[in-house]
Design a protein around this motif. Structure first.
Motif, mmCIF file in Angstrom:
data_model
loop_
_atom_site.group_PDB
_atom_site.id
_atom_site.type_symbol
_atom_site.label_atom_id
_atom_site.label_comp_id
_atom_site.label_asym_id
_atom_site.label_seq_id
_atom_site.Cartn_x
_atom_site.Cartn_y
_atom_site.Cartn_z
ATOM 1 N N ILE A 34 0.989 -1.165 -0.048
ATOM 2 C CA ILE A 34 0.017 0.025 0.048
ATOM 3 C C ILE A 34 0.896 1.357 0.124
ATOM 4 O O ILE A 34 0.624 2.175 -0.812
ATOM 5 C CB ILE A 34 -1.097 0.062 1.057
ATOM 6 N N LYS A 35 1.795 1.281 0.815
ATOM 7 C CA LYS A 35 2.552 2.265 0.962
ATOM 8 C C LYS A 35 3.425 2.618 -0.234
ATOM 9 O O LYS A 35 3.651 3.644 -0.848
ATOM 10 C CB LYS A 35 3.594 2.355 2.314
ATOM 11 N N GLY A 36 4.069 1.299 -0.960
ATOM 12 C CA GLY A 36 4.733 1.503 -2.384
ATOM 13 C C GLY A 36 3.805 2.192 -3.322
ATOM 14 O O GLY A 36 4.344 3.133 -4.040
ATOM 15 N N VAL A 37 2.547 1.661 -3.498
ATOM 16 C CA VAL A 37 1.840 2.343 -4.513
ATOM 17 C C VAL A 37 1.471 3.999 -4.447
ATOM 18 O O VAL A 37 1.427 4.746 -5.325
ATOM 19 C CB VAL A 37 0.360 1.478 -4.665
ATOM 20 N N ALA A 38 1.130 4.085 -2.922
ATOM 21 C CA ALA A 38 0.874 5.596 -2.557
ATOM 22 C C ALA A 38 2.157 6.519 -2.942
ATOM 23 O O ALA A 38 2.176 7.296 -3.435
ATOM 24 C CB ALA A 38 0.682 5.693 -1.117
ATOM 25 N N SER A 39 3.319 5.897 -2.805
ATOM 26 C CA SER A 39 4.693 6.757 -2.950
ATOM 27 C C SER A 39 4.777 6.920 -4.675
ATOM 28 O O SER A 39 5.166 7.905 -5.197
ATOM 29 C CB SER A 39 5.659 5.891 -2.530
ATOM 30 N N GLY A 40 4.451 5.712 -5.284
ATOM 31 C CA GLY A 40 4.300 6.002 -6.553
ATOM 32 C C GLY A 40 3.227 7.023 -7.367
ATOM 33 O O GLY A 40 3.522 8.029 -8.273
ATOM 34 N N SER A 77 -5.017 14.792 -0.716
ATOM 35 C CA SER A 77 -3.972 14.663 -1.584
ATOM 36 C C SER A 77 -3.191 13.345 -1.350
ATOM 37 O O SER A 77 -2.966 12.821 -0.263
ATOM 38 C CB SER A 77 -3.016 15.749 -1.657
ATOM 39 N N MET A 78 -2.272 13.063 -2.348
ATOM 40 C CA MET A 78 -1.385 11.925 -2.119
ATOM 41 C C MET A 78 -0.271 12.400 -1.264
ATOM 42 O O MET A 78 0.336 11.392 -0.560
ATOM 43 C CB MET A 78 -0.915 11.337 -3.449
ATOM 44 N N ARG A 79 0.160 13.392 -0.961
ATOM 45 C CA ARG A 79 1.215 13.730 -0.019
ATOM 46 C C ARG A 79 0.402 13.540 1.448
ATOM 47 O O ARG A 79 1.326 12.918 2.072
ATOM 48 C CB ARG A 79 1.431 15.170 -0.270
ATOM 49 N N GLN A 80 -0.567 13.889 1.341
ATOM 50 C CA GLN A 80 -1.290 13.909 2.664
ATOM 51 C C GLN A 80 -1.448 12.132 3.229
ATOM 52 O O GLN A 80 -1.232 11.864 4.347
ATOM 53 C CB GLN A 80 -2.843 14.548 2.920
ATOM 54 N N VAL A 81 -2.034 11.406 2.144
ATOM 55 C CA VAL A 81 -2.034 9.941 2.404
ATOM 56 C C VAL A 81 -0.643 9.372 2.716
ATOM 57 O O VAL A 81 -0.688 8.683 3.770
ATOM 58 C CB VAL A 81 -2.693 9.487 0.903
ATOM 59 N N MET A 82 0.361 9.719 2.185
ATOM 60 C CA MET A 82 1.662 9.430 2.647
ATOM 61 C C MET A 82 2.012 9.794 4.087
ATOM 62 O O MET A 82 2.504 8.853 4.710
ATOM 63 C CB MET A 82 2.718 9.842 1.651
ATOM 64 N N GLN A 83 1.560 10.843 4.267
ATOM 65 C CA GLN A 83 1.771 11.262 5.789
ATOM 66 C C GLN A 83 0.754 10.415 6.711
ATOM 67 O O GLN A 83 1.305 10.208 7.710
ATOM 68 C CB GLN A 83 1.485 12.887 5.936
ATOM 69 N N PHE A 84 -0.152 10.225 6.468
ATOM 70 C CA PHE A 84 -1.053 9.342 7.226
ATOM 71 C C PHE A 84 -0.392 7.755 7.326
ATOM 72 O O PHE A 84 -0.479 7.150 8.335
ATOM 73 C CB PHE A 84 -2.427 9.276 6.724
ATOM 74 N N LEU A 85 0.018 7.318 6.259
ATOM 75 C CA LEU A 85 0.398 6.122 6.106
ATOM 76 C C LEU A 85 1.801 5.763 7.008
ATOM 77 O O LEU A 85 2.024 4.857 7.419
ATOM 78 C CB LEU A 85 0.876 5.511 4.706
ATOM 79 N N HIS A 86 2.812 6.822 6.838
ATOM 80 C CA HIS A 86 3.950 6.798 7.572
ATOM 81 C C HIS A 86 3.966 7.197 9.052
ATOM 82 O O HIS A 86 4.920 7.443 9.751
ATOM 83 C CB HIS A 86 4.902 7.621 6.855
ATOM 84 N N GLY A 87 2.592 7.663 9.525
ATOM 85 C CA GLY A 87 2.457 8.164 10.892
ATOM 86 C C GLY A 87 2.852 9.491 11.234
ATOM 87 O O GLY A 87 3.005 9.947 12.390
ATOM 88 N N ASP A 88 3.184 10.271 10.257
ATOM 89 C CA ASP A 88 3.703 11.640 10.156
ATOM 90 C C ASP A 88 2.469 12.591 10.668
ATOM 91 O O ASP A 88 2.724 13.618 11.111
ATOM 92 C CB ASP A 88 4.211 12.261 9.030
ATOM 93 N N LYS A 89 1.395 12.070 10.380
ATOM 94 C CA LYS A 89 0.188 12.787 10.730
ATOM 95 C C LYS A 89 -0.930 11.927 10.989
ATOM 96 O O LYS A 89 -0.968 10.883 10.205
ATOM 97 C CB LYS A 89 -0.261 13.742 9.306
ATOM 98 N N THR A 90 -1.605 12.167 11.848
ATOM 99 C CA THR A 90 -2.907 11.118 12.224
ATOM 100 C C THR A 90 -4.500 11.727 11.330
ATOM 101 O O THR A 90 -4.395 12.785 11.161
ATOM 102 C CB THR A 90 -3.182 11.208 13.573
ATOM 103 N N LEU A 91 -5.033 10.632 11.343
ATOM 104 C CA LEU A 91 -6.351 10.936 10.445
ATOM 105 C C LEU A 91 -7.111 11.597 11.373
ATOM 106 O O LEU A 91 -7.186 11.910 12.444
ATOM 107 C CB LEU A 91 -6.955 9.792 10.395
#
Length: 458
Positions: A242-248, A402-416
C-alpha cells in the motif's frame, strides 16, 4: 544386293564382268573387308553368308542369324528436349521470382506499421511490430499473462537483447489526437521511480497500440488477493505494498516534471517484483498535463467501483479521481474483496459495506479473514487503512486528501482527522445515478465488460 528378309533377286542390282584369271590361284580364300571412311566409330557386322563356285548359292535362313548387338545410347540429348528445356527453365525462374515477391509483400503487410514523420523524434522508444511479434511467439495464448477490458498482456523475450518484457495490446482508433496520445505515452516512458513499472516503449500498427513494460515474474497483486492456489500475503507485506503504491502515485501527481493522471488504479494493475515490492503499471489510459493546469479529457474510461462520481458528470479525470480509485484499492487490499461484488443477486459496493460496519463499530470485522491481528500495531494500522480508504472514496473531491497527505497518514507523520461515519454516509450506486449513471448507461471498455463471474464475492 537385296534388302534383308527378302530372297536374292534374279536380276542383280549391280553386275560387272571382271577377268580375274591372272589373279586366281588353284587355292584361294574368299572374305570381306570394310573401310571406316570419315566415321570416327564405325561398326561392321557379317551375320551370315552363302557362297558357291559353280551353281546357285544356298539361300540364307534369317531365323538362324544372330541378333545385332545393342549400340550404346548417344549422350547427346535430342534436339526437341533441348528446345523445350530452355523455356521451361525460364518459366520456372519467373514463377519463383513472382512467388518471392508475393511472400515479401504479404510479410510486409503482416508486419506493416503506421510510421509518420513526426514519430521519428521518438525513435529509441519505438519497437518494430516484427520484433514484438517474434518476442511473444506470435502473441500465442501460451504467452498470455492477463486480460482486461483494455487489452491483453503477453510475456515476451526481445530477440536482440534477450530481455523479458510484458507486451500489452491496446486497441486505439487512429485519427485526430493520435500524435498527442503517442507523445504522452513516450513521455510516460521517461518516468523513473522504484514503485512505477518502467514503460520501455511502444509500437503503433493500424488501429492497435502495443505498450512494452518491464516484466514482473510474480504478476499482479490481484492474484495474491483472489487466487486460492497462491499463498496469502500477511498484513505487514500488504501494508508495505500500500505504501509503495501511494509513493508511486505521489511521484506521478506532484514530483515529476508533469502531472500524470493514471485513470486506472486497481489491484490488477499493481505488479509485484521478485521481492514482492509493489510497482504501479499499465499506463495505457494515463494522461499528462502541466502543473497548475487541468487535464483535458471527455472520455469516460476505467472500471466501475474505482470510478469517482464526479468523473461521470464532468467527464474530466483529475488527481482527485485517482485518489478515489486509490481509496477503493486500499479497501480491496485490506478486505480481500473486490470493490463491487454480487451477494444474493444484488450488487454490493465495498465502500458502502465498510461504512455500514464502521457505523456499527465493527470496522475491523471487514478485514480479510485470512489476516491475523495479533499485534496491537497491526490492528491500529488496519483500522487506519480502512478509514483512510473511506476518506479517499469520499463523494466530494475537495474532501479527499492529496497523495502527499495520504503518505503522511501511512507513515504516521500525521494522524487521521476525527472522522464520523455519519458525515461520510453515502450510497455509491445512488451517487453514480445522481451524477449521470443509470441502469441503461453504456459504460466503455472494462466498465461495460464486467461479468457476474468477475464480480462474485469471495
Amino acid at each position: 544386293m537385296s534388302p534383308a528378309q527378302m530372297p536374292k533377286p534374279s536380276r542383280p542390282l549391280l553386275s560387272a564382268t571382271v577377268d580375274l584369271s591372272s589373279m586366281v590361284y588353284d587355292q584361294m580364300y574368299v572374305g570381306f573387308s570394310a573401310a571406316t571412311g570419315s566415321t570416327n566409330h564405325p561398326s561392321h557386322y557379317v551375320l551370315g553368308w552363302s557362297f558357291m563356285v559353280n551353281g546357285e548359292a544356298e539361300s540364307l535362313d534369317y531365323r538362324k542369324l544372330p541378333q545385332l548387338p545393342r549400340l550404346p545410347r548417344s549422350k547427346q540429348k535430342p534436339k526437341h528436349i533441348v528446345v523445350w528445356l530452355l523455356p521451361l527453365a525460364i518459366f520456372t525462374f519467373v514463377l519463383m521470382v513472382a512467388a518471392s515477391v508475393i511472400l515479401v509483400v504479404r510479410r510486409r503487410i503482416k508486419y506493416a506499421e503506421v510510421l509518420e514523420d513526426w514519430e521519428q523524434e521518438y525513435g529509441p522508444h519505438r519497437f518494430s511490430y516484427k520484433d514484438l511479434h517474434r518476442a511473444t511467439d506470435g502473441f500465442k495464448d501460451k504467452e498470455l499473462l492477463g486480460e482486461g477490458g483494455f487489452g491483453r498482456v503477453y510475456r515476451g523475450v526481445l530477440p536482440a537483447s534477450n530481455i523479458e518484457v510484458a507486451v500489452k495490446r491496446v486497441s486505439h482508433e487512429s485519427g485526430q489526437g493520435m500524435k498527442e496520445f503517442v507523445a504522452e505515452i513516450v513521455s510516460i516512458g521517461k518516468l523513473r521511480h522504484r514503485n512505477v513499472v518502467q514503460l520501455q516503449g511502444y509500437c503503433r500498427r493500424k488501429g492497435e497500440l502495443l505498450l512494452v513494460y518491464d516484466y514482473m515474474p510474480n504478476g499482479s497483486l490481484d492474484r495474491y488477493l483472489y487466487d486460492q492456489t497462491r499463498p496469502s500475503l500477511d498484513w505487514a507485506r500488504r501494508f508495505m505494498i500500500i505504501k509503495g503504491v501511494a509513493s508511486g502515485l505521489l511521484y506521478l501527481h506532484e514530483e515529476w516534471e508533469q502531472v500524470v493522471v493514471h485513470r486506472d488504479i486497481k489491484a490488477s494493475n499493481v505488479l509485484v517484483d521478485g521481492e514482492l515490492n509493489a510497482k504501479l503499471g499499465d499506463f495505457g489510459l494515463a494522461r499528462l498535463c502541466q502543473h497548475g493546469t487541468n487535464l483535458r479529457t471527455t472520455r469516460i474510461v476505467g472500471t466501475i467501483g474505482y470510478l469517482a462520481p464526479e468523473f461521470a458528470r464532468k467527464g474530466k479525470a483529475t488527481t482527485m479521481s485517482d485518489v478515489f480509485a486509490f481509496g477503493a484499492f486500499l479497501l480491496e487490499v485490506a478486505c480481500g474483496r473486490r470493490p463491487l461484488v454480487i451477494e444474493a443477486g444484488e450488487q454490493v459496493f465495498l465502500v458502502d459495506w465498510v461504512l455500514e460496519n464502521w457505523k456499527a463499530g465493527t470496522v475491523l470485522a471487514t478485514r480479510d479473514q485470512r489476516l491475523g491481528l495479533e499485534e496491537e500495531r497491526s490492528a491500529v494500522e488496519m483500522e487506519m487503512v480502512l478509514k483512510l480508504g473511506c476518506l479517499c472514496s469520499h463523494p466530494m473531491p475537495e474532501a479527499r486528501p492529496s497523495m502527499r497527505q495520504v503518505m503522511q497518514f501511512l507513515h504516521g507523520d500525521k494522524t487521521l482527522p476525527d472522522l464520523s461515519p455519519a458525515c461520510m454516509s453515502f450510497s455509491y450506486p445512488s451517487l453514480m445515478q445522481n451524477h449521470g449513471y443509470d441502469d441503461d448507461t453504456s459504460l466503455p471498455m472494462s466498465v461495460a465488460t464486467m461479468s457476474n463471474s468477475s464480480l462474485k464475492a469471495r
